[in-house]
Write a protein that holds these residues in place. Structure first.
Motif, PDB file in Angstrom:
ATOM      1  N   HIS A 167       9.424  -7.624  -6.902  1.00  0.00           N
ATOM      2  CA  HIS A 167       8.325  -8.349  -6.313  1.00  0.00           C
ATOM      3  C   HIS A 167       7.642  -7.274  -5.364  1.00  0.00           C
ATOM      4  CE1 HIS A 167      10.892 -11.811  -7.303  1.00  0.00           C
ATOM      5  NE2 HIS A 167      11.951 -11.141  -6.841  1.00  0.00           N
ATOM      6  N   ASN A 168       6.406  -7.274  -5.982  1.00  0.00           N
ATOM      7  CA  ASN A 168       5.484  -6.120  -5.402  1.00  0.00           C
ATOM      8  C   ASN A 168       4.612  -6.997  -4.055  1.00  0.00           C
ATOM      9  OD1 ASN A 168       3.523  -4.334  -4.553  1.00  0.00           O
ATOM     10  ND2 ASN A 168       3.287  -3.736  -6.809  1.00  0.00           N
ATOM     11  N   LEU A 169       4.564  -6.436  -2.958  1.00  0.00           N
ATOM     12  CA  LEU A 169       4.043  -7.272  -1.799  1.00  0.00           C
ATOM     13  C   LEU A 169       2.712  -6.583  -1.381  1.00  0.00           C
ATOM     14  CD1 LEU A 169       7.084  -7.608   0.711  1.00  0.00           C
ATOM     15  CD2 LEU A 169       6.240  -9.192  -1.370  1.00  0.00           C
ATOM     16  N   THR A 170       2.429  -5.358  -2.351  1.00  0.00           N
ATOM     17  CA  THR A 170       1.306  -4.682  -1.832  1.00  0.00           C
ATOM     18  C   THR A 170       0.497  -4.140  -3.202  1.00  0.00           C
ATOM     19  OG1 THR A 170       2.440  -2.774  -1.755  1.00  0.00           O
ATOM     20  CG2 THR A 170       1.903  -3.822   0.408  1.00  0.00           C
ATOM     21  N   PRO A 171       0.192  -5.396  -4.150  1.00  0.00           N
ATOM     22  CA  PRO A 171      -0.014  -4.761  -5.545  1.00  0.00           C
ATOM     23  C   PRO A 171      -1.335  -4.066  -5.621  1.00  0.00           C
ATOM     24  CG  PRO A 171      -0.615  -7.104  -4.806  1.00  0.00           C
ATOM     25  CD  PRO A 171       0.213  -6.621  -3.511  1.00  0.00           C
ATOM     26  N   GLY A 172      -2.213  -3.902  -4.676  1.00  0.00           N
ATOM     27  CA  GLY A 172      -3.137  -3.080  -4.420  1.00  0.00           C
ATOM     28  C   GLY A 172      -2.954  -1.667  -4.704  1.00  0.00           C
ATOM     29  N   ILE A 173      -1.895  -1.081  -4.297  1.00  0.00           N
ATOM     30  CA  ILE A 173      -1.370   0.204  -4.132  1.00  0.00           C
ATOM     31  C   ILE A 173      -0.793   0.626  -5.616  1.00  0.00           C
ATOM     32  CG2 ILE A 173       0.357   1.797  -3.289  1.00  0.00           C
ATOM     33  CD1 ILE A 173       0.476   0.376  -0.696  1.00  0.00           C
ATOM     34  N   PRO A 174      -1.327   1.614  -6.471  1.00  0.00           N
ATOM     35  CA  PRO A 174      -1.059   1.997  -7.879  1.00  0.00           C
ATOM     36  C   PRO A 174       0.258   2.653  -7.785  1.00  0.00           C
ATOM     37  CG  PRO A 174      -2.712   3.237  -6.962  1.00  0.00           C
ATOM     38  CD  PRO A 174      -2.446   2.207  -6.010  1.00  0.00           C
ATOM     39  N   GLY A 175       1.321   2.369  -8.598  1.00  0.00           N
ATOM     40  CA  GLY A 175       2.716   2.862  -8.711  1.00  0.00           C
ATOM     41  C   GLY A 175       3.604   2.283  -7.603  1.00  0.00           C
ATOM     42  N   LEU A 176       4.895   2.474  -8.170  1.00  0.00           N
ATOM     43  CA  LEU A 176       5.875   1.908  -7.260  1.00  0.00           C
ATOM     44  C   LEU A 176       6.290   2.822  -6.193  1.00  0.00           C
ATOM     45  CD1 LEU A 176       8.114  -0.129  -9.709  1.00  0.00           C
ATOM     46  CD2 LEU A 176       6.357  -0.944  -8.050  1.00  0.00           C
ATOM     47  N   GLY A 177       5.975   4.002  -6.157  1.00  0.00           N
ATOM     48  CA  GLY A 177       6.285   5.136  -5.245  1.00  0.00           C
ATOM     49  C   GLY A 177       5.848   4.898  -3.985  1.00  0.00           C
ATOM     50  N   ARG A 178       4.859   4.103  -3.705  1.00  0.00           N
ATOM     51  CA  ARG A 178       4.411   3.752  -2.532  1.00  0.00           C
ATOM     52  C   ARG A 178       4.208   2.551  -1.991  1.00  0.00           C
ATOM     53  NH1 ARG A 178       3.365   7.492   1.595  1.00  0.00           N
ATOM     54  NH2 ARG A 178       2.875   9.446   0.710  1.00  0.00           N
ATOM     55  N   ALA A 179       4.456   1.354  -3.188  1.00  0.00           N
ATOM     56  CA  ALA A 179       3.956  -0.010  -2.823  1.00  0.00           C
ATOM     57  C   ALA A 179       5.177  -0.556  -2.163  1.00  0.00           C
ATOM     58  CB  ALA A 179       3.865  -0.628  -4.255  1.00  0.00           C
ATOM     59  N   ASN A 180       5.085  -1.587  -1.398  1.00  0.00           N
ATOM     60  CA  ASN A 180       6.201  -2.095  -0.683  1.00  0.00           C
ATOM     61  C   ASN A 180       6.693  -3.243  -1.830  1.00  0.00           C
ATOM     62  OD1 ASN A 180       5.749  -0.663   1.614  1.00  0.00           O
ATOM     63  ND2 ASN A 180       5.364  -2.424   3.068  1.00  0.00           N
ATOM     64  N   SER A 181       7.804  -3.061  -2.346  1.00  0.00           N
ATOM     65  CA  SER A 181       8.345  -3.835  -3.513  1.00  0.00           C
ATOM     66  C   SER A 181       9.991  -3.743  -3.363  1.00  0.00           C
ATOM     67  CB  SER A 181       7.912  -3.332  -4.847  1.00  0.00           C
ATOM     68  OG  SER A 181       8.390  -2.038  -4.985  1.00  0.00           O
ATOM     69  N   TRP A 182      10.398  -4.884  -3.989  1.00  0.00           N
ATOM     70  CA  TRP A 182      11.968  -5.138  -3.742  1.00  0.00           C
ATOM     71  C   TRP A 182      12.464  -5.919  -5.041  1.00  0.00           C
ATOM     72  CZ3 TRP A 182      13.866  -9.926  -3.302  1.00  0.00           C
ATOM     73  CH2 TRP A 182      13.019 -11.094  -3.197  1.00  0.00           C
ATOM     74  N   LEU A 183      13.776  -6.112  -5.190  1.00  0.00           N
ATOM     75  CA  LEU A 183      14.389  -6.677  -6.154  1.00  0.00           C
ATOM     76  C   LEU A 183      15.889  -6.785  -5.770  1.00  0.00           C
ATOM     77  CD1 LEU A 183      14.134  -8.235  -8.832  1.00  0.00           C
ATOM     78  CD2 LEU A 183      14.613  -6.130 -10.140  1.00  0.00           C
ATOM     79  N   ALA A 184      16.573  -7.583  -5.858  1.00  0.00           N
ATOM     80  CA  ALA A 184      17.716  -8.182  -5.701  1.00  0.00           C
ATOM     81  C   ALA A 184      18.274  -8.587  -7.093  1.00  0.00           C
ATOM     82  CB  ALA A 184      18.186  -9.090  -4.750  1.00  0.00           C
TER      83      ALA A 184
END
Length: 497
Positions: A167-184
């Motif tokens: 679940h990417n809460l900041t989709p404007g940030i390319p790549g997952l190394g900086r994006a605020n994202s999570w998954l349970a």
């Protein structure tokens, strides 16, 4: 010989001479070292007073000494690891190269694990110790240092296969190394990369229990993306999470250059911010459980009686303070790190309130393990604070920097300046303003304090601060040819994951 005996605290000048090897008599006193690193871990831990379940880290702290105000040299993964693992300040490593590729500017430097290897220890790494981009380098060596290790393990877990489901809460940030994202996810702990890190560390302890070792265990969370077992997420209902205590007034005082995004809170709603806080804490509790597994095996094997255990985060992490998230900043929450040391026969339950920095780890660990001081180290041994955490004559200071900014933190003050002060200055009185919300730098009453602190900042190239947005690299690349580029280092890139 005292179990905590070691060289004096005095800082030695930088030297290019080979570090000394332990004599035969000193080798008798050798102790193993277990270095535990949590990636992007701030002080949101139970033992530091946060509402986060970390029973294993808490227990370790109660058996050793907790350094309350400890600080990183550079609040980005690669540069800080290069600094504390070489014992050198970032400006010594060289501002014209990617700090994590320190061999390009200092090919003969002796790293902390390499120093142990030179003195007859078996040295091994499991997981992220030197720089690895997360999540892209999981399962690989990344920017590792081959000269430091006899053996390495690069675990890869189910989280790598689940990245497309986050679940990417900041989709404007390319790549997952900086994006605020999570998954349970409902997979068991041992299916995740950090579960496999613990497995690898346990196997390494079992295989090397009969010889002196330096084992570095690097976990990958709570670095984003926050992918962890669902049972840990269940401990932190998002609606119950508390947001940072900021108001429109406090946010209006934030210097634009002191931020890492042009949007406060990265444009997230309050519900999304609470979800991200919950995900960060869930990942922290997950890593704590893996730390517990490693420590339990250390004790089962009887190795705890002769092993120095050090637990750290590599830098701090912001969760909405000043409207900012993640790292790459010079605020308290981005620069402060957890640091816990348990030495055999040492202080139990001690809390050191003196200001220390991660640069102090190299000389401290070497001393505790019975090795002579490496004269190239630019930090101070913390052995005297381990012996007496209440020592009042320490008078320490911590220096942190990013490209374009540098900061000094003393027991009372933080002073930060941007581009040599041309783009702004900040002064915060932690005795009255622990949240750093009242900038005193322009108040004439504090001109003397500013002058004193500014004079103590390490000299070196600051460079211009790049565009402050997580969608772009935090640090602009210098043009090739601006600095001498050693052979084999022609394609340096700054890595900011």
């Amino acid at each position: 010989m005292s179990l905590l005996a070691g060289p004096a605290d005095a800082q030695a000048p930088l030297t290019t001479q080979a570090p000394p090897r332990a004599s035969a008599s000193q080798q008798v006193a050798h102790r193993n070292v277990l270095l535990l690193i949590m990636d992007d871990q701030n002080t949101d831990l139970g033992i530091y007073g946060a509402p986060v379940s970390t029973p294993n880290v808490d227990h370790l702290a109660r058996e050793g000494v907790r350094f309350q105000p400890a600080y990183t040299q550079f609040p980005i993964c690669g540069p800080t690891r290069a600094s504390f693992l070489t014992g050198l300040r970032p400006n010594t490593i060289g501002p014209g190269a990617a700090f994590e590729r320190f061999r390009c500017t200092l090919p003969d430097v002796v790293t902390l694990p390499q120093y142990f290897r030179q003195n007859g220890f078996f040295t091994a790494r499991v997981g992220k110790v030197f720089h690895q981009g997360v999540p892209k380098d999981i399962g690989t060596s990344g920017d590792d240092d081959a000269q430091s290790w006899d053996q390495v393990v690069n675990p890869r877990g189910v989280d790598k296969d689940l990245e497309g489901q986050v679940h990417n809460l900041t989709p404007g940030i390319p790549g997952l190394g900086r994006a605020n994202s999570w998954l349970a996810h409902n997979a068991p702990d041992t299916d995740f990369t950090d579960g496999k890190v613990a497995d690898g560390a346990i196997a390494m302890l079992q295989a090397n229990k009969s010889r002196p070792f330096f084992l570095a265990v690097g976990f990958y969370r709570p670095h984003v993306p926050e992918i962890a077992p669902a049972k840990y997420f269940a401990q932190y209902p998002p609606k119950a999470m508390t947001l940072a205590k900021e108001t429109p007034d406090t946010l209006s005082r934030v210097l634009p250059i002191a931020t890492n995004s042009d949007m406060m809170n990265l444009g997230m709603t309050e519900d999304q911010q609470r979800q991200m806080v919950a995900a960060y804490h869930a990942s922290t509790s997950f890593v704590d459980a893996q730390v517990g597994r490693v420590l339990q095996e250390l004790k089962r094997l009887g190795l705890d009686r002769n092993t120095v255990v050090v637990l750290i985060g590599d830098h701090g992490y912001m969760l909405g303070e000043h409207g900012q998230w993640q790292k790459s900043l010079l605020w308290e929450e981005a620069t402060r790190v957890p640091m816990i040391v348990r030495a055999p026969g040492g202080n139990v339950g001690g809390v050191a309130s003196q200001t220390v920095e991660m640069l102090d780890l190299y000389p401290t660990i070497a001393s505790l393990a019975g090795l002579p001081a490496n004269p190239s180290n630019e930090g101070r041994s913390l052995v005297s604070l381990l012996q007496n955490p209440a020592r009042e004559d320490w008078h320490g200071a911590a220096f942190s920097q990013i490209l374009g900014g540098r900061s000094i933190r003393t027991d009372r003050w933080r002073y930060t300046e941007w581009e040599g002060g041309r783009s702004g200055r900040e002064l915060y009185d932690h005795a009255r303003d622990p949240r750093e919300q009242h900038n005193l730098a322009q108040d004439p009453k504090y001109a003397g304090i500013v002058a004193q602190l500014r004079a103590r900042l390490p000299q070196g190239v600051v460079e211009k601060r790049g565009k402050k947005t997580l969608s772009d690299p935090q640090t602009p690349k210098p043009p090739l040819g601006r600095y001498p580029v050693p052979e084999g280092c022609e394609h340096l890139e700054r890595l900011t994951e």
